[in-house]
Design a protein around this motif. Sequence first.
Motif, PDB file in Angstrom:
ATOM      1  N   TYR A 114      46.808  37.587  42.459  1.00 40.99           N
ATOM      2  CA  TYR A 114      45.561  37.283  41.635  1.00 40.99           C
ATOM      3  C   TYR A 114      46.009  37.014  40.178  1.00 40.99           C
ATOM      4  N   VAL A 115      47.331  36.932  39.579  1.00 36.82           N
ATOM      5  CA  VAL A 115      47.594  36.719  38.331  1.00 36.82           C
ATOM      6  C   VAL A 115      48.449  35.422  38.425  1.00 36.82           C
ATOM      7  N   VAL A 116      49.716  35.647  39.193  1.00 37.04           N
ATOM      8  CA  VAL A 116      50.692  34.553  39.023  1.00 37.04           C
ATOM      9  C   VAL A 116      50.005  33.224  39.680  1.00 37.04           C
ATOM     10  N   LYS A 117      49.255  33.475  40.850  1.00 42.46           N
ATOM     11  CA  LYS A 117      48.751  32.501  41.488  1.00 42.46           C
ATOM     12  C   LYS A 117      47.478  31.825  41.073  1.00 42.46           C
ATOM     13  N   ASN A 118      46.906  32.436  39.902  1.00 44.35           N
ATOM     14  CA  ASN A 118      45.728  31.841  39.244  1.00 44.35           C
ATOM     15  C   ASN A 118      45.953  31.022  37.905  1.00 44.35           C
ATOM     16  N   PRO A 119      45.846  29.743  38.352  1.00 36.29           N
ATOM     17  CA  PRO A 119      46.433  28.891  36.871  1.00 36.29           C
ATOM     18  C   PRO A 119      45.559  29.126  35.915  1.00 36.29           C
ATOM     19  N   LEU A 120      44.576  29.690  35.901  1.00 35.94           N
ATOM     20  CA  LEU A 120      43.685  30.043  34.544  1.00 35.94           C
ATOM     21  C   LEU A 120      44.183  31.257  33.878  1.00 35.94           C
ATOM     22  N   CYS A 121      45.380  32.058  34.396  1.00 40.26           N
ATOM     23  CA  CYS A 121      45.769  33.205  33.910  1.00 40.26           C
ATOM     24  C   CYS A 121      46.888  32.751  33.240  1.00 40.26           C
ATOM     25  N   SER A 122      46.961  32.932  31.895  1.00 38.31           N
ATOM     26  CA  SER A 122      48.245  32.370  31.026  1.00 38.31           C
ATOM     27  C   SER A 122      49.095  33.699  31.227  1.00 38.31           C
ATOM     28  N   MET A 123      50.605  33.588  31.230  1.00 41.47           N
ATOM     29  CA  MET A 123      51.410  34.241  31.376  1.00 41.47           C
ATOM     30  C   MET A 123      51.593  35.212  29.995  1.00 41.47           C
ATOM     31  N   ASN A 124      52.404  36.354  29.693  1.00 42.39           N
ATOM     32  CA  ASN A 124      52.749  36.696  28.543  1.00 42.39           C
ATOM     33  C   ASN A 124      51.368  36.997  27.598  1.00 42.39           C
ATOM     34  N   GLU A 125      50.226  37.089  28.281  1.00 43.65           N
ATOM     35  CA  GLU A 125      49.029  37.379  27.510  1.00 43.65           C
ATOM     36  C   GLU A 125      48.157  38.692  28.094  1.00 43.65           C
ATOM     37  N   ALA A 126      47.431  39.301  27.502  1.00 41.52           N
ATOM     38  CA  ALA A 126      46.676  40.356  28.267  1.00 41.52           C
ATOM     39  C   ALA A 126      45.793  39.509  29.487  1.00 41.52           C
ATOM     40  N   ILE A 127      45.715  40.332  30.378  1.00 40.18           N
ATOM     41  CA  ILE A 127      44.940  39.674  31.781  1.00 40.18           C
ATOM     42  C   ILE A 127      43.585  40.113  31.529  1.00 40.18           C
ATOM     43  N   GLU A 128      42.799  38.971  31.450  1.00 46.02           N
ATOM     44  CA  GLU A 128      41.344  39.113  31.518  1.00 46.02           C
ATOM     45  C   GLU A 128      40.638  38.794  32.759  1.00 46.02           C
ATOM     46  N   SER A 129      41.240  38.371  33.932  1.00 43.98           N
ATOM     47  CA  SER A 129      40.582  37.821  35.056  1.00 43.98           C
ATOM     48  C   SER A 129      40.016  39.225  35.905  1.00 43.98           C
TER      49      SER A 129
END
Lengths: 145, 217
Positions: A108-123
């Motif tokens: 749900y984070v790596v496979k989500n293109p809208l989640c940027s890496m190295n930043e707090a997860i807001e999903s």
Amino acid sequence: MTIYNFYLFDKNGTLLYYAEWFRVKQSGMTREEEGKLMYGMLFSLKTFVTRISPMDVKEGFLYYKTSKYVLNYFETPTGLKFVLNTDIVSPNNRDILQQIYSQIYVEYVVKNPLCSMNEAIESELFKTKLDEFIKRTPIYSVRSV
Amino acid sequence: MVIYGVYIVSKSGGLIFNHDHNIVKTEHLKTFKYPLDLKLEFENKKIVVNFGSKDGIQVGHVLLAVDKIPVSGRQLSDGRDVWEILEDPKNFPLSLTFGRPKMTTNEKIFLASMFYPLFAIASQLSPEPRSSGIKVLEADTFKLHCFQTLTGVKFITISEPHQTGMEPLLKKIYELYADYALKNPFYSLEMPIRCELFESNLQNLLEQVEKTGISNV
């Protein structure tokens, strides 16, 4: 009281995600400060463990236990650090952390293109899935005396 | 059943006693051709393997000897520079000995004082009130047990991950400390423990525990 809280750090020490369930005591500092303190402690623990170990370590630090809680630690080869505080009844919960990594973080984070890496997860999806997952684990429902 | 070491840390965080019990020796002797298939680097006055591992030689191991001549810093004991030897193809094949760096006393003091804040932060970051500091710390190669007395002295053992009965052993070591160190008129508090009786009794205790388990002590 079983699973207290969860921290996720990236390889640079940024607090990517924090969640809590049965936490009783707050540390009396902001979340950001607490994250830094926690990361600093983990970093030191890692060096401490590799240097005091009588043999070559592979995984290194696994968990520590105090009189009230157990801190479970899991680090991926990419440097992501998963931390889960649980009660002392069931000492080793590394498989939970591994599952959080493979089934929740990657999905749900790596496979989500809208989640940027190295930043707090807001999903929101990550948040709900993690919450569901934790509530499904057997140790969540165990109530110690 | 193996106990690797015992450490005693004073109230103020200084290492006042340490005892190595079973020292695991890792040394690997191997003959190398030019060019070396390991990446070496000079850091902290040691020549360290930085990349590549083979035949037991791992990242983090240090160069101990070249053709069985011991290395100190980046010099051989006969005064030659190791780096120059390693860079000259004419010197090959070379037999190099690699191993885990030995902990110096200074490093042990450093590690003991490093444990002190970790212990304190673990209690501070606790999700429950009135938590103690670290009692057990497990890694894949060893398990650390720590027992803090009411007076703030910490007794630490490093053992195999599956060694049991460490808590009673720590209490027993505390007893020895009270008997042979504290009752020694020449011992001043917070200072390193140099009491022969304490050391020999501790040695006996550890050997007995390893042979027959803690229940018979």
